[in-house]
Enzyme design. Structure first.
Site, PDB file in Angstrom:
ATOM      1  N   TYR A 186      51.090 -65.210-119.876  1.00 59.03           N
ATOM      2  CA  TYR A 186      49.867 -65.921-120.300  1.00 59.03           C
ATOM      3  C   TYR A 186      49.334 -65.400-121.624  1.00 59.03           C
ATOM      4  O   TYR A 186      48.377 -65.920-122.143  1.00 59.03           O
ATOM      5  CB  TYR A 186      48.779 -65.833-119.221  1.00 59.03           C
ATOM      6  CG  TYR A 186      48.554 -64.450-118.658  1.00 59.03           C
ATOM      7  CD1 TYR A 186      47.766 -63.526-119.336  1.00 59.03           C
ATOM      8  CD2 TYR A 186      49.147 -64.062-117.460  1.00 59.03           C
ATOM      9  CE1 TYR A 186      47.575 -62.259-118.833  1.00 59.03           C
ATOM     10  CE2 TYR A 186      48.957 -62.788-116.954  1.00 59.03           C
ATOM     11  CZ  TYR A 186      48.168 -61.891-117.645  1.00 59.03           C
ATOM     12  OH  TYR A 186      47.988 -60.624-117.146  1.00 59.03           O
ATOM     13  N   LYS A 187      49.949 -64.336-122.169  1.00 59.72           N
ATOM     14  CA  LYS A 187      49.506 -63.801-123.462  1.00 59.72           C
ATOM     15  C   LYS A 187      50.242 -64.569-124.564  1.00 59.72           C
ATOM     16  O   LYS A 187      49.983 -65.742-124.763  1.00 59.72           O
ATOM     17  CB  LYS A 187      49.709 -62.289-123.484  1.00 59.72           C
ATOM     18  CG  LYS A 187      48.755 -61.589-122.483  1.00 59.72           C
ATOM     19  CD  LYS A 187      49.024 -60.112-122.256  1.00 59.72           C
ATOM     20  CE  LYS A 187      48.033 -59.561-121.234  1.00 59.72           C
ATOM     21  NZ  LYS A 187      48.440 -58.273-120.665  1.00 59.72           N
TER      22      LYS A 187
ATOM     23  N   ARG B 293      39.039 -56.447-131.061  1.00 56.63           N
ATOM     24  CA  ARG B 293      40.496 -56.599-131.056  1.00 56.63           C
ATOM     25  C   ARG B 293      40.861 -58.032-131.450  1.00 56.63           C
ATOM     26  O   ARG B 293      40.210 -58.988-131.004  1.00 56.63           O
ATOM     27  CB  ARG B 293      40.981 -56.290-129.646  1.00 56.63           C
ATOM     28  CG  ARG B 293      42.460 -56.286-129.450  1.00 56.63           C
ATOM     29  CD  ARG B 293      42.800 -55.861-128.031  1.00 56.63           C
ATOM     30  NE  ARG B 293      42.490 -56.916-127.071  1.00 56.63           N
ATOM     31  CZ  ARG B 293      43.106 -57.081-125.902  1.00 56.63           C
ATOM     32  NH1 ARG B 293      44.055 -56.245-125.518  1.00 56.63           N
ATOM     33  NH2 ARG B 293      42.772 -58.055-125.093  1.00 56.63           N
TER      34      ARG B 293
ATOM     35  N   ASP C  55      57.225 -52.152-120.007  1.00 55.23           N
ATOM     36  CA  ASP C  55      56.294 -53.259-119.842  1.00 55.23           C
ATOM     37  C   ASP C  55      56.147 -53.968-121.194  1.00 55.23           C
ATOM     38  O   ASP C  55      55.761 -53.343-122.191  1.00 55.23           O
ATOM     39  CB  ASP C  55      54.941 -52.736-119.344  1.00 55.23           C
ATOM     40  CG  ASP C  55      54.033 -53.885-118.923  1.00 55.23           C
ATOM     41  OD1 ASP C  55      54.087 -54.955-119.562  1.00 55.23           O
ATOM     42  OD2 ASP C  55      53.255 -53.709-117.956  1.00 55.23           O
TER      43      ASP C  55
ATOM     44  N   PHE D 147      48.320 -49.621-119.703  1.00 58.21           N
ATOM     45  CA  PHE D 147      47.308 -50.501-119.115  1.00 58.21           C
ATOM     46  C   PHE D 147      46.998 -49.989-117.702  1.00 58.21           C
ATOM     47  O   PHE D 147      47.920 -49.698-116.936  1.00 58.21           O
ATOM     48  CB  PHE D 147      47.878 -51.915-119.066  1.00 58.21           C
ATOM     49  CG  PHE D 147      46.875 -52.971-118.721  1.00 58.21           C
ATOM     50  CD1 PHE D 147      46.033 -53.506-119.685  1.00 58.21           C
ATOM     51  CD2 PHE D 147      46.776 -53.448-117.423  1.00 58.21           C
ATOM     52  CE1 PHE D 147      45.120 -54.495-119.365  1.00 58.21           C
ATOM     53  CE2 PHE D 147      45.861 -54.438-117.091  1.00 58.21           C
ATOM     54  CZ  PHE D 147      45.028 -54.966-118.067  1.00 58.21           C
TER      55      PHE D 147
END
Ligand SMILES: *Cc1c(COP(=O)(O)O)cnc(C)c1O
Length: 397
Positions: free
Chosen positions: A209-210, A356, A184, A113
């Site tokens: 938050y995912k 996605r 990560d 990312f």
């Protein structure tokens, strides 16, 4: 067995919407509403500053860390919470680098990312030690680990395609070469089986938050292997990581253990929401979540490939080689996703050409997944995406 009908009832999901974007922002857990009201009204409103002690706000980051530790295979007391993931990447990488002062390379991959890479680049420049951020293709990471590498900075699950690295194998390879690992877990925590202890990871970071449903901007977490927890240098040394914050010493002395990775005053409201979101996981077995997520994603791929011949699978076909998300490629992906969202099926778009979808069995059923594929079929067959309204991109895609 985890009761997924019961967990579904613990979320607020707008009627008529199929939500396949929990990999980006999990939905609102019902319990968060009353929890945050209680913290606002009774604790902050009623107790004011006393609540740091009377409601144990001061202990909240560690309590939340305990709950996350269970979900990522980490021992109690090895996970600290707060700040954002980008900041936790900075802390983990800087602490890892101090363990290998004689080496020059931070190894990462082009599937990482961008924020992780920006943070690494900025840190290496600030250190002015001639350190190099070496990027290789994801499939070449294992071969690129050699004895020049100080630290590997790898995201387990690729945010675009869901491709998954073998954490245990890469960690073993890194250790054999004398390197320290930073993992990560942004798209892993709450999505796949993570066992930091079994993988022998050194440092790990993630956001909440995912798949952990902690709400927009929810606090991040950091894991430090117990063998380093009392010696790792926090670098961002704030008073909340001090051994005695209320002694107000002029000199910094890190706390024992992972709590030294805390920086400043904890975000109590956000942590309260996250704490309520973690209630959902009580009684949930991650192995059941993983098995159900594989079943959902496999079904979705079968349905979409049968119904939408123009969409090309961009994710690994082997479910064990991907996380809990599936992506497809198409030159008009942005417009396709906009048309899909207009039909109440929510996924997202990732540049340059991916749509996605995330699979979260806590609140998604096989029926949802089949229904979503049907809507996607209609968007493609009837070219619903071919509308000027879907051509301009919003700030957040
Ligand atoms: C989502 C994500 C981030 C976001 O970082 P924030 O500081 O929370 O904005 C960082 N890294 C990875 C790998 C991610 O998936």
């Amino acid at each position: 067995m985890t009761d997924f009908a019961a967990t579904r009832a613990l979320f607020y999901l707008p009627p008529g919407m199929i939500y396949l974007d929990g990999n980006s922002l999990g939905p609102l857990p019902v319990a968060a509403d009353s929890r945050v009201r209680e913290v606002l009204t009774r604790e902050w409103g009623g107790e004011l500053i006393k609540a740091w002690n009377t409601a144990d706000w001061i202990g909240l980051p560690a309590r939340v860390g305990m709950r996350i530790a269970r979900l990522v295979g980490a021992p109690a007391g090895s996970v600290a919470t707060g700040d954002t993931l980008s900041i936790k990447v900075f802390q983990a990488l800087s602490a890892a680098l101090t363990l290998r002062p004689d080496r020059r390379v931070v190894l990462s991959d082009t599937g990482n990312f961008p924020s992780d890479l920006y943070i690494a680049d900025g840190l290496l420049k600030a250190l002015r030690r001639g350190l190099e951020l070496r990027l290789v293709a994801p499939e070449n990471v294992a071969d690129a680990i050699d004895d020049s590498v100080a630290v590997t900075l790898i995201t387990e699950v690729d945010y675009r395609t869901g491709r998954r690295h073998d954490m245990a194998a890469l960690t073993a390879k890194a250790h054999a070469a004398g390197a320290v690992t930073v993992w990560d877990l942004a798209h892993s925590a709450g999505a796949v089986l993570v066992d930091l202890t079994a993988a022998d990871a050194d440092f790990a970071v993630g956001c909440t938050y995912k798949y952990l449903n902690g709400g927009p901007g929810a606090p991040a977490f950091i894991y430090v292997a117990p063998r380093f927890a009392d010696s790792a240098q926090p670098i961002l040394a704030g008073w909340m990581g001090h051994a005695a914050p209320f002694a107000f010493d002029l000199d910094y002395r890190p706390r024992a253990g992972v709590e030294r990775m805390r920086v400043g005053t904890p975000p109590v409201l956000a942590l309260a929401v996250l704490d309520a979101a973690l209630d959902v996981w009580d009684g949930v077995d991650m192995a059941d979540v993983r098995a159900a997520s594989i079943a959902l994603s496999e079904r979705f791929i079968v349905e979409v490939e049968a119904r939408c011949p123009d969409l090309a699978l961009a994710s690994p076909r082997d479910p064990h080689a991907r996380g809990s998300q599936v992506s497809f490629r198409h030159p008009h992906s942005y417009a396709i996703m906009q048309a899909l969202i207009a039909s109440h099926v929510i996924g997202d778009f990732r540049a340059p050409d991916l749509i996605r979808f995330g699979f979260t069995p806590l609140y998604l059923s096989e029926d949802d997944v089949v229904a979503a594929a049907r809507v996607l079929e209609r968007v493609m067959r009837e070219r619903l995406w071919d509308d000027p309204a879907y051509a301009t991109r919003s700030a957040v895609t």
